[in-house]
Motif scaffolding. Sequence first.
Motif, PDB file in Angstrom:
ATOM      1  N   THR A 387       0.991  -1.309   0.138  1.00 47.51           N
ATOM      2  CA  THR A 387       0.436   0.061   0.128  1.00 47.51           C
ATOM      3  C   THR A 387       0.660   1.612  -0.062  1.00 47.51           C
ATOM      4  O   THR A 387       0.582   2.042  -0.632  1.00 47.51           O
ATOM      5  CB  THR A 387      -1.028  -0.129   1.626  1.00 47.51           C
ATOM      6  N   GLU A 388       2.073   1.616   1.340  1.00 47.88           N
ATOM      7  CA  GLU A 388       2.909   2.424   1.263  1.00 47.88           C
ATOM      8  C   GLU A 388       3.461   3.047  -0.108  1.00 47.88           C
ATOM      9  O   GLU A 388       3.816   3.207  -0.805  1.00 47.88           O
ATOM     10  CB  GLU A 388       3.691   2.082   2.652  1.00 47.88           C
ATOM     11  N   LEU A 389       3.999   1.989  -1.080  1.00 42.04           N
ATOM     12  CA  LEU A 389       4.625   1.711  -2.412  1.00 42.04           C
ATOM     13  C   LEU A 389       3.303   2.059  -3.306  1.00 42.04           C
ATOM     14  O   LEU A 389       4.049   2.923  -4.033  1.00 42.04           O
ATOM     15  CB  LEU A 389       4.941   0.469  -2.547  1.00 42.04           C
ATOM     16  N   LEU A 390       2.722   1.694  -3.238  1.00 43.14           N
ATOM     17  CA  LEU A 390       1.813   2.408  -4.219  1.00 43.14           C
ATOM     18  C   LEU A 390       1.549   3.884  -3.657  1.00 43.14           C
ATOM     19  O   LEU A 390       1.448   4.326  -4.926  1.00 43.14           O
ATOM     20  CB  LEU A 390       0.449   1.336  -4.094  1.00 43.14           C
ATOM     21  N   LYS A 391       1.130   3.623  -3.113  1.00 47.62           N
ATOM     22  CA  LYS A 391       1.193   5.591  -2.791  1.00 47.62           C
ATOM     23  C   LYS A 391       2.043   6.686  -2.962  1.00 47.62           C
ATOM     24  O   LYS A 391       2.111   7.476  -3.157  1.00 47.62           O
ATOM     25  CB  LYS A 391       0.953   5.460  -1.164  1.00 47.62           C
ATOM     26  N   ARG A 392       3.262   6.197  -3.139  1.00 43.43           N
ATOM     27  CA  ARG A 392       4.389   6.540  -2.999  1.00 43.43           C
ATOM     28  C   ARG A 392       4.427   6.758  -4.355  1.00 43.43           C
ATOM     29  O   ARG A 392       4.915   7.557  -5.594  1.00 43.43           O
ATOM     30  CB  ARG A 392       5.601   5.922  -2.331  1.00 43.43           C
ATOM     31  N   LEU A 393       4.724   5.859  -5.963  1.00 38.55           N
ATOM     32  CA  LEU A 393       4.723   5.645  -6.723  1.00 38.55           C
ATOM     33  C   LEU A 393       3.879   6.587  -7.196  1.00 38.55           C
ATOM     34  O   LEU A 393       4.065   6.328  -8.638  1.00 38.55           O
ATOM     35  CB  LEU A 393       3.963   3.889  -7.107  1.00 38.55           C
ATOM     36  N   LEU A 394       2.632   6.752  -7.173  1.00 34.16           N
ATOM     37  CA  LEU A 394       1.238   7.260  -8.036  1.00 34.16           C
ATOM     38  C   LEU A 394       0.987   8.654  -6.788  1.00 34.16           C
ATOM     39  O   LEU A 394       0.146   9.173  -7.708  1.00 34.16           O
ATOM     40  CB  LEU A 394      -0.159   6.073  -7.634  1.00 34.16           C
ATOM     41  N   ALA A 395       1.435   9.088  -6.393  1.00 34.55           N
ATOM     42  CA  ALA A 395       1.878  10.326  -5.437  1.00 34.55           C
ATOM     43  C   ALA A 395       1.895  11.434  -6.726  1.00 34.55           C
ATOM     44  O   ALA A 395       1.265  12.430  -6.054  1.00 34.55           O
ATOM     45  CB  ALA A 395       3.322  10.513  -3.914  1.00 34.55           C
ATOM     46  N   SER A 396       2.428  11.439  -7.802  1.00 33.93           N
ATOM     47  CA  SER A 396       1.870  12.577  -8.340  1.00 33.93           C
ATOM     48  C   SER A 396       0.972  12.668  -9.410  1.00 33.93           C
ATOM     49  O   SER A 396       0.638  13.940 -10.446  1.00 33.93           O
ATOM     50  CB  SER A 396       3.178  12.618  -9.794  1.00 33.93           C
ATOM     51  N   THR A 397      -0.231  11.505  -9.113  1.00 31.30           N
ATOM     52  CA  THR A 397      -1.185  11.742  -9.981  1.00 31.30           C
ATOM     53  C   THR A 397      -2.337  12.037  -9.062  1.00 31.30           C
ATOM     54  O   THR A 397      -2.416  11.935  -7.749  1.00 31.30           O
ATOM     55  CB  THR A 397      -1.483  10.360 -10.512  1.00 31.30           C
ATOM     56  N   GLY A 398      -3.293  12.243  -9.078  1.00 32.32           N
ATOM     57  CA  GLY A 398      -5.189  12.425  -9.391  1.00 32.32           C
ATOM     58  C   GLY A 398      -5.890  10.876  -8.207  1.00 32.32           C
ATOM     59  O   GLY A 398      -6.730  10.613  -7.849  1.00 32.32           O
ATOM     60  N   ALA A 399      -4.846   9.182  -8.548  1.00 35.38           N
ATOM     61  CA  ALA A 399      -5.166   8.496  -8.458  1.00 35.38           C
ATOM     62  C   ALA A 399      -5.007   8.435  -7.008  1.00 35.38           C
ATOM     63  O   ALA A 399      -4.673   8.910  -6.428  1.00 35.38           O
ATOM     64  CB  ALA A 399      -4.682   7.327  -9.061  1.00 35.38           C
TER      65      ALA A 399
END
Length: 422
Positions: A387-399
């Motif tokens: 979950t933390e990995l996904l949050k970091r990798l998608l931080a620059s998007t609106g997802a």
Amino acid sequence: MTENSAASFFQELDLFEIDMPGGQKIPFKNNKALLDLLNIQYPHWREDGHVTSVPIARVPRLFLHNLQMSKQLAKEFASLQKGEGGEIKLYRLLKDAKYSNGNGVVIFPNVNGREIFKSTMAHVEIDTVLTHPSKGIFVFNVKAVGGRLTPQKLKGDIERHGNFLRKLSQYSSDNPADLIPIHSVVCSMHDDNKKKFSSLLNLEHDRDQVLIFSKSELKPDTFLAAWEAQLNTLPDFDDKESFDILVARLVALNSIESSLALIHDQMASNYMQATNENKKQFDEFEFGEDKSLLEGHSLVGTDKKKRFIIWTQEQLKIIAFVTKHLLDPSRRGLRLLVTGCKGSGKTMLLVFIAKLTESLFNNPDSDCSSYGNVVVCDGYFKSPVLTELLKRLLASTGALVYEAATILLLIQATITIQCLKT
């Protein structure tokens, strides 16, 4: 002061620190600490006949095999892979060679200053560096492909590589004299025509020499004799203190951000398939201007280190299938099962599709623009690391990335609303 000056290079080195256990940091300018670190990490590096590899193995620059890539990409990367094969062959020859007379050598495969420095004088990519305690430093230039190879091109590489190592040796020194020999070694893997490199011998002088090995000399049964014969023609040097410090600095740079650090960074960010070369992987896709989104979301990394994901054939099929579905106005829901072993790129593919979908949803010119937000979550709600990995990798998007606690609160809120309604 330009970024190409030695002064800017030295200023960068002034800021370098080596991270140690317990939060301790060692300044790069602390020669004694770097030497202590070298002796702790590689206690046998001085021993007679011992060969030390830093790192312990040669890390490839491209992790994908030809069978995993499309025919177009395999063709585009053919020269790189052939060069990789030549460098791996040389690495094995040097690793297996026998060294005597009280010598222990250190091999540094693929020294890449581009990954560490802003100063352009340090933007070098050296195939292999070998440090020899009585003969000096050997800078290897491996050429496995002929054709466009010219002595003029090699001359430029030799001068830049030698200058980088010379300045690294002179950094923070009370005696900046050039006392350590830095020899250049040209390895021609494709033919035995040494004459075409004869002009490079004009670069030789009393301290630094140019050595040339041909294809027939770069074989397991002939290399050792040819290598020893070349070593025996070189005079010994006496500045052991400066030599040891230079070896320690090369090891320290490897600890800061070289092969091992780069592969760790790629594993941690889930971008093992990334390379610094952009390839037109989506030319065969029939999605018009939306192809630019596919290429844009294949770009990963930071402002300092940009990387482009190289997708496998199977991943490209999935991307094409999902993109076609997203751009179809009559589409309905889609359930897609992607299987693969750990580290095969499933999460990387998920992040890419999430970014692509979010871009299409926020594009007013797209048929997808009115479909709301993109939500990504761990389907089992059991992996806070994922979950933390996904949050970091998608931080620059609106997802949005939902966590188990968030889902639980939403369920509770829904039940409460339903109770109030009844």
